[in-house]
Scaffold this motif. Structure first.
Motif, short mmCIF file in Angstrom:
data_model
loop_
_atom_site.label_atom_id
_atom_site.label_comp_id
_atom_site.label_asym_id
_atom_site.label_seq_id
_atom_site.Cartn_x
_atom_site.Cartn_y
_atom_site.Cartn_z
N UNK A 20 -6.01 -0.96 -4.27
CA UNK A 20 -5.63 0.33 -3.69
C UNK A 20 -4.69 1.09 -4.60
N UNK A 21 -4.70 0.76 -5.88
CA UNK A 21 -3.75 1.37 -6.82
C UNK A 21 -4.40 2.46 -7.66
N UNK A 72 1.61 4.29 -0.18
CA UNK A 72 1.76 3.00 -0.86
C UNK A 72 3.16 2.44 -0.78
N UNK A 73 4.06 3.19 -0.20
CA UNK A 73 5.46 2.82 -0.29
C UNK A 73 6.18 3.45 0.90
#
Lengths: 354, 354
Positions: free
Chosen positions: B175-176, B108-109
């Motif tokens: 998507x979290x 995610x990052x």
């Protein structure tokens, strides 16, 4: 009584002579998702109506004992350790105990109650009276000084409404944890705030002050990083700790934060109303009075956006006889008062038989 | 290359001579919350437009590799094992590998990407090209046969929308995960259905067919027992498996189930619309066409209440140029095609330089 191979929990019993004065005691436990408290009281007559006159012998504190959150083994060990600590501090041991009221969160079904009861049976001698309840019951008793009548609303990390009629009927609403819709709880409020930040970041939700406030509070630099932060540690209490940030944003006029709090007020009020209706706590006409004990960080927040006050206002529109009580003693004392009352009632009944 | 003390994962390399024909290969991985798939392909020219002509050498399958769900150590081991299996099955080993595209959920990052990249660097020789992406990118490529353009919507256990423009800009929505509001996902739909059962049981929600259907499906006798069932095992996929029950209830006319599905359609459509808008995938006037790749159990359900169809209908009201694609190959093949394309592009660039 239970013997341990390592023995450390109850070791103090071997070393300490029990003073005559502390012979008969009761234990009251409040086992929550954030902490667990045990109160030890002597079995002596006292005025139940005055918190100042309570003859508490000892108080011990430990961590989470909700088996749904930390697992059964850890929950059991926490509960056993905190009881041993309270007895040790009060100069008593297990042979002094007459009754135990264990009020613990995560007790949702008779099978939960039975499992914990069996395990307590293994620790205490067989004549000790054991009462296992949901922690909401202790919270109610802390507001009514031991009387099981009325409704309690807890909103801390989790939330639950629990009610009793004078003739012993009971009902509950919520208390089902974060996956099963406790949206009025501290966890629920915070999870909605985190979701609002993600949605704004995605471009599918309104911009909100929650973004900068929450990122600043958590020391993160971007909303992307919230995902990693959230799943790095599944503790419910850690998420719930963001409630004051949400309240501050709502007080500063943020619409998104305000809506989250308004929704949680409705959610909490609806839980109480469901319990009151099922138990007919306000009589057939809905005009009767009933005590509503209010407990937990979400309801205690002494802020200008006052969630507890709004919940009462919402309930009183439908049930004007609601009589809110902010307890002067903690739930573990409520559990001890319950143990005291149960024990006295049963003793009286047995004496009248013999 | 990495050496193991126990060595079992890569032991096959010591025992197997590599056939000349399989010298140059690429690996494509799709790492999801439910399972992980690895595809091994040779580096030979082939037609990208025909799924039938794909020269796949081997396919290996393993369990969950989302580090947010199972933790980093377990996720890494799963990914490493599935790559070793695919290479072993194809008669290749790590020295045959030219490129790896690892598309894994929970990326995610940039820091997630970097961490996984470092760990891959430890396994493969330094000349191997490595690409780490969110698993949504592989799903998109599985619908576009390796081209990074358009939008993908995944709704399985989790949900995410991910889009790319032809000049390399990208955007995502959702998507979290379950705590951060992926309400259109299989987990989100099921959690809302379980909540509806609890609310009806509490007397603060409408009665619903979901109660009997879900209790029957899970072999439980009362809604109280749902709380214990829910927290007994925190696996997201286990909760998400209730989606077909919700669809059946909606098909049978249950209002509560129907509302949950209608809400999830809106939620999923809003994710796609946010991505399309941020990337201007439909041009300035919103009338352009773009491919929308649809992936995951929630969208594939071949039922009369068709969530995927409703999502498209909802999107096309705002963006009439939406062109839905149901991929003919799996996301791991998409990852392999990406690795192939990235590798060829970089090789060409390097050749033109030299």
């Amino acid at each position: 009584m239970k013997r341990y191979k390592n023995g450390e929990i109850w070791d103090f019993e071997l070393e300490m002579p029990v003073a005559e004065s502390s012979k008969d005691v009761i234990l009251g436990l409040d086992g929550g998702t954030t902490s667990t408290v045990c109160i030890c009281m002597p079995i002596v007559p006292f005025s139940h109506s005055e918190p100042e006159s309570l003859p508490t012998l000892a108080r011990a504190v430990s961590g989470c004992s909700n088996h749904n959150s930390v697992g059964e083994t850890a929950a059991k060990e926490t509960l056993e350790q905190v009881m041993a600590d309270a007895l040790s501090k009060s100069g008593s041991n297990r042979s002094s105990v007459r009754a135990v009221c264990l009020a613990v969160s995560g007790v949702n079904h008779p099978t939960d109650q039975q499992r914990i009861m069996n395990w307590l049976r293994d620790i205490f001698p067989s004549h000790v009276r054991l009462y296992v309840q949901n922690d909401a019951v202790a919270a109610l008793a802390s507001g009514t000084m031991g009387k099981l009548h009325g409704c309690v609303l807890i909103a801390g990390t989790g939330s639950i409404a629990y009610g009793f009629t004078e003739d012993g009927k009971e009902a509950r609403a919520a208390g089902a944890g974060p996956i099963l819709g406790d949206w009025g709880s501290g966890y629920g409020i915070s999870a909605q705030a985190l979701t609002a930040v993600i949605k704004a970041h995605d471009g599918r939700g309104q911009n909100t002050m929650l973004t900068s406030s929450i990122l600043h509070k958590l020391g993160l630099s971007s909303a992307d990083e919230l995902i990693g932060w959230t799943y790095a540690d599944p503790s419910w209490a850690r998420i719930a700790a963001l409630v004051p940030v949400v309240v501050s944003c709502a007080e500063a006029g943020d619409e998104v934060a305000n809506k989250i709090l308004v929704d949680s007020v409705e959610e909490l009020a609806s839980c109480v109303k469901a319990v009151v209706q099922r138990l007919a706590l306000c009589g057939e006409d809905g005009k009767g009075t009933f005590p509503l004990v209010m407990v937990g960080g979400v309801l205690e927040a002494n802020r200008s956006w006052d969630i507890g006050k709004e919940v009462i206002s919402c309930i009183s529109k439908q049930y004007p006889g609601v009589f809110p009580i902010r307890p002067k003693v903690e739930p573990a004392v409520g559990a001890a008062l319950l143990a005291w009352n149960f024990f006295m009632k049963e003793s009286k009944r047995e004496n009248s038989k013999s």
